[in-house]
Design an enzyme around this catalytic site. Structure first.
Site, PDB file in Angstrom:
ATOM      1  CG  ASP A 283      61.052  58.490  -4.439  1.00  0.00           C
ATOM      2  OD1 ASP A 283      60.385  58.307  -5.470  1.00  0.00           O
ATOM      3  OD2 ASP A 283      61.992  59.303  -4.358  1.00  0.00           O
TER       4      ASP A 283
ATOM      5  CD  GLU B  61      60.661  55.088  -7.883  1.00  0.00           C
ATOM      6  OE1 GLU B  61      60.161  55.426  -8.970  1.00  0.00           O
ATOM      7  OE2 GLU B  61      61.242  55.895  -7.141  1.00  0.00           O
TER       8      GLU B  61
END
Ligand code: CA
Length: 654
Positions: A352, A381
């Site tokens: 993340d 990400e």
């Protein structure tokens, strides 16, 4: 790195010292024994807390923090490099423990804190007390013979399915007994309401044909009250980390016994591996639930980045960016990933907001997991989330720095937004809805090269995931008058672009049955992190409607097509440059994408216009996809001239 730069004005707090090289030299502990090391003869504890003046270990009978069942407390001894240690002799298996750390200065207004172990392997209910566990006793049968199912594949061969554990089984129509639990993933032969033949749960996923399940957070997160009964528990995605090395209790059948969740999850991994599915964990090291986080309580302020005004850096928009560049934070993250990979046989990790983690930490993780299995797949990400704190000193693992990383893929937001319009603008249309400004960007992504990538295997292609509106909702939001049939056509066009592009495709669970997240008032939900099961649960019963079954079969057909033709799975730049070309179509609403490889050719047309597109000289080709059908073995022989229908994808092969 000039650490002093971002800590000016912060003297004389501890943070000033943390940012001195002297501190790192004096207090970096490289041992592998932080946490509790269990054996029948003794349990050894070690905690890193350089500035504590005293550390106490508290042994409890149960994991229930509301119970007054302290057995005894022991003073720990000061060890090397800021550590504290204690060996307790005798078999302490299945007891619970906490640490009390005492300081001579206040942090957040308090001197002492009773905390969980940052290296806790499992916890009692709600993650307050850590458990002394005999990990060997939690292994399922034949765990030592467990193998990674897709090791023969290249990342371009993977098809990833992003799933929330609870969504799979939360609705009654799933027919699954272990609702919302890890074990729900292991129930075979379930059908819609357990009547008829429409498959649900894991059988549905196996039927779809994906290779990897990427599970939204399954480590112990904070927001769900695990002590409540399943039906009255709130819903959450889990991006609120509490204990990084323990499993979330609400996914186990008994959150009160720390061993059960380990056993059940290991069983789930084993089951999935036995069924050919690899397991990816979503890990969230870029921020914590709050600053009460046990590591931060043991070493006050150390875990987070501080800006020049002394405020917490906030690239994550969660208020407390992790200072991954500090040696013991970096080690903590790498230790954690290594532990999951080794203990649970995890096949991949999705990071993340990895754009907030420094590249050295990610490269250390790559090195560590390579020793376990070099095929472990890492991606994240890589958004650019630079803050004042990071921009001058710390190289972050963002898209622009992907070349500083080894075998680390990143989500392709270029493809996502080009297909359906920006996720930040619900009214913006994408290519599928006729917004041709995206055509050129889209071609770069289709060939595996959004501007930041240098190989197709660096790119995770998707058009929707748990965040933001679902694909089908976004299509209808940006065109409120669209008919059901046209919305379906645009959805199929969207997913065909994802599945036929070069890169690693990722599907949002349920999008293959036109997943929608609709509130009781009929409005679409963008951020369903706290919505209930009626919004988030996967509604397999929709497949009783022929329209939905047709969509599902199209997705399934694309999976088979991609698996059969390696031309859609090119894994390096040289081949991609040699084999892929785009023909000028005279209309930005039509993309004509050619792949020539080893004497074979695939022509793919993405027609986003309202008109037919004529394709000529097709003698000797077979049609693999047209209109709402896909068949990897060929639908029919093509005619010399074909008219590709509006809002559709057409694929021919020879
Ligand atoms: Ca929890």
């Amino acid at each position: 790195m000039n650490l002093k730069k971002y800590t000016r004005n912060f003297n004389p707090d501890w943070n000033y010292q943390y940012s001195e090289k002297e501190f790192e030299d004096k207090y970096t502990y490289n041992g592998t024994d932080l946490g509790c090391t269990y054996s029948e003869l003794n349990s050894q504890f070690k905690l890193w807390s350089p500035f504590a003046k005293e550390v106490i270990i508290n042994l409890y009978e149960s994991g229930d923090y509301k119970k007054d069942d302290l057995i005894e407390s022991f003073n720990m001894n000061r060890g090397a490099y800021g550590t504290w240690y204690l060996d307790l002799s005798g078999d302490k298996k299945n007891l619970y423990y906490t640490y009390t750390v005492k300081f001579d200065r206040k942090y957040d207004g308090i001197y002492d804190a009773e905390i969980c172990d940052p290296y806790a392997r499992t916890c009692g209910v709600n993650g307050i007390r850590a458990m002394i566990t005999d990990l060997k006793s939690t292994n399922p049968e034949n765990w030592d013979k467990d193998s990674y199912p897709n090791d023969n594949l290249n990342p371009a061969d993977y098809i990833i399915y992003e799933l929330h554990t609870r969504d799979l089984s939360s609705l009654d129509c799933s027919g699954i007994k272990n609702k919302g639990k890890f074990l729900g993933l292991t129930e075979k032969n379930t059908t819609v309401y357990n009547k008829g033949i429409i498959k649900t749960g894991i059988d549905h996923i196996l039927d779809l044909g994906v290779t990897h399940i990427h599970l939204l957070p399954i480590y112990d997160y904070a927001t769900i009250d695990e002590s409540k009964e399943y039906n009255s528990r709130e819903y959450n995605w889990g991006y609120d980390p509490l204990n990084y090395n323990a499993l979330e209790g609400s996914y186990s059948t008994n959150p009160n016994d720390g061993n059960i969740r380990i056993k059940e999850f290991k069983n789930t991994v084993k089951f999935l591996h036995d069924n050919g599915i690899s397991v990816i964990m979503d890990v969230v090291y870029n921020h914590t639930y709050n600053e009460e986080f046990c590591f931060n309580r043991a070493v006050p302020g150390y875990f987070y980045r501080i800006d020049s005004d002394g405020n917490k850096s906030d690239g994550s928009r969660c208020g407390n960016d992790t200072a991954s560049e500090r040696s013991m934070v970096s080690k903590f993250i790498a230790d954690s990933v290594e532990y999951w990979a080794k203990e649970y046989h995890i096949d991949g990790f999705r990071f993340d907001l990895v754009g907030l983690i420094d590249v050295d930490t990610i490269n250390e993780i790559r090195k560590r997991v390579d020793k376990i299995n070099p095929k472990i797949f890492l991606y994240g990400e890589g958004w650019d989330l630079e803050t004042e704190t990071t921009k001058e000193d710390i190289k972050l693992a963002k898209q622009g720095n992907i070349d500083l990383l080894d075998r680390f893929a990143m989500f392709n937001d270029d493809l996502r937004d080009s297909i359906k319009g920006s996720v930040f603008d619900e009214e913006e249309k994408g290519f599928i809805s006729g917004n041709v400004k995206f055509a050129n960007n889209l071609k770069k992504s289709i060939s595996g090269f959004p501007k930041w990538s240098s190989s197709p295997v660096d790119v995770i292609n998707y058009t929707s995931c748990h965040d933001n509106y679902t694909l089908f909702d976004k299509i209808r939001l940006c065109n409120p008058n669209i008919s059901m049939d046209d919305a379906i056509k645009e959805n199929l066009l969207a997913i065909s672009i994802v599945m036929l592009s070069q890169g690693v495709p990722l599907l949002h669970a349920g999008e293959e049955i036109l997943r929608t997240k609709t509130d009781s008032d009929g409005s679409y939900v963008s951020d369903s992190v706290r919505s209930d099961d009626s919004v988030n649960g996967i509604d397999y019963s929709k497949l009783e409607d022929e329209k939905y079954m047709e969509v599902y079969n199209y997705y399934k057909g694309l999976v088979k097509l991609r698996k059969k033709y390696n031309m859609f799975r090119i894994d390096n730049k040289t081949d991609a440059e040699k084999c892929i070309s785009f023909k000028e179509t005279g209309n930005d609403g039509v993309i004509e994408y050619h792949i020539n490889k080893n004497g074979h050719e695939v022509i793919t047309i993405f027609n986003a216009t309202e008109n037919d597109y004529e394709l000529t000289d097709l003698n000797g080709y077979i049609v693999l996809a047209e209109d709402k059908s896909v068949n990897e073995n060929g639908i029919r022989k093509s005619d010399r001239v074909e008219n590709v229908k509006p809002k559709s994808t057409f694929v021919v092969y020879r």
